[in-house]
Design a protein around this motif. Sequence first.
Motif, short mmCIF file in Angstrom:
data_model
loop_
_atom_site.label_atom_id
_atom_site.label_comp_id
_atom_site.label_asym_id
_atom_site.label_seq_id
_atom_site.Cartn_x
_atom_site.Cartn_y
_atom_site.Cartn_z
N ASN A 90 49.92 41.27 44.70
CA ASN A 90 49.97 40.03 45.48
C ASN A 90 48.82 39.12 45.03
OD1 ASN A 90 47.54 40.73 46.92
ND2 ASN A 90 48.75 42.03 48.28
N PRO A 91 48.82 37.84 45.45
CA PRO A 91 47.79 36.91 44.99
C PRO A 91 46.37 37.38 45.27
CG PRO A 91 49.59 35.69 45.98
CD PRO A 91 49.87 37.14 46.23
N GLU A 92 46.13 37.98 46.43
CA GLU A 92 44.79 38.46 46.76
C GLU A 92 44.32 39.52 45.76
OE1 GLU A 92 47.24 38.12 48.93
OE2 GLU A 92 46.49 36.53 50.24
N GLU A 93 45.22 40.41 45.39
CA GLU A 93 44.87 41.47 44.43
C GLU A 93 44.63 40.89 43.03
OE1 GLU A 93 47.31 45.25 46.35
OE2 GLU A 93 48.39 43.74 45.18
N SER B 162 38.27 32.28 46.14
CA SER B 162 39.32 32.01 47.12
C SER B 162 40.68 32.09 46.43
CB SER B 162 39.12 30.64 47.77
OG SER B 162 39.17 29.62 46.78
N VAL B 163 41.71 32.30 47.21
CA VAL B 163 43.03 32.61 46.67
C VAL B 163 43.95 31.39 46.59
CG1 VAL B 163 45.10 34.02 47.04
CG2 VAL B 163 42.84 34.97 47.52
N GLU C 54 38.16 38.21 39.57
CA GLU C 54 36.76 38.13 39.98
C GLU C 54 35.96 39.33 39.47
OE1 GLU C 54 34.07 38.05 44.08
OE2 GLU C 54 36.22 37.58 44.18
N SER D 162 32.17 34.43 46.18
CA SER D 162 33.49 35.06 46.26
C SER D 162 34.58 34.05 45.89
CB SER D 162 33.73 35.58 47.68
OG SER D 162 32.80 36.60 47.99
N ALA E 180 47.36 31.10 44.20
CA ALA E 180 48.61 31.57 44.80
C ALA E 180 49.71 30.53 44.68
CB ALA E 180 48.38 31.93 46.27
N VAL F 274 43.57 37.81 42.28
CA VAL F 274 42.29 37.08 42.28
C VAL F 274 41.12 38.06 42.28
CG1 VAL F 274 40.81 35.53 43.63
CG2 VAL F 274 43.25 35.01 43.34
N LYS F 275 41.26 39.16 43.03
CA LYS F 275 40.19 40.17 43.06
C LYS F 275 39.98 40.79 41.68
CE LYS F 275 37.20 42.79 45.33
NZ LYS F 275 36.74 43.70 44.28
#
Length: 216
Positions: A196-199, A141-142, A205, A139, A146, A201-202
């Motif tokens: 947002n950063p999480e979205e 990481s952000v 990925e 997985s 970010a 990176v997802k």
Amino acid sequence: MKLGGYSAHKKSVDILNGLLVACNYTLFNRTQFIDNKNLPLGRPIVFVANHQSTYDIPPMIYFLRRFHAKFISKVELLTAGIPSISFNLKHGGAANIDRKDPKQSIAEILKLANNMKQHNWSAFIFPEGTRTKTGKMKSFSVGGIATLLKKNPNALVVPVAINGSYKMVEYGSFPLRPFTHMTWEVLDPIDIQGLNPEEIVKKAEDAIRLRVKEEN
């Protein structure tokens, strides 16, 4: 670096990594780099890639040399005294992070982010954190991404899918495995507007997973 400044240093790094890529052919290994010629110059880019081996790095530096991209690297490589590589990490603009020291890591990534903004440099980042030995992705990481995007909100985020380089080090550093087909594919930029950063990176990925051939 000492005689010709940044420009001369960068050219020497580009040549070094071109020669390292060429060394793959001494083992009859195939290095296939699928570039994306539509990426703009003069704008920071965060290249996000999966990580399969140390040999992921030279093709990215050489074939994407026009973007002046710098690595987020572990500080141990800086102090290891590796010929040429340790010197480049120290003087070439990389962010050399101590994973045991979050404060130092953030400061290094912020320094790189500011250089990206000032010089229109780009960055390479492996968000898995460590290399895979089997080709199976971990997985992402952000954190680092970010921080880079916070300072460079206009930066492009470009996924890079790497396939097959883990096979070359199947037996460790020696002997390297011959007759290995390795590919690097630069994918289309991700539209980060409103994410947002999480979205972000997802999405990177997921795009890479679609291209990476994982073996059971």
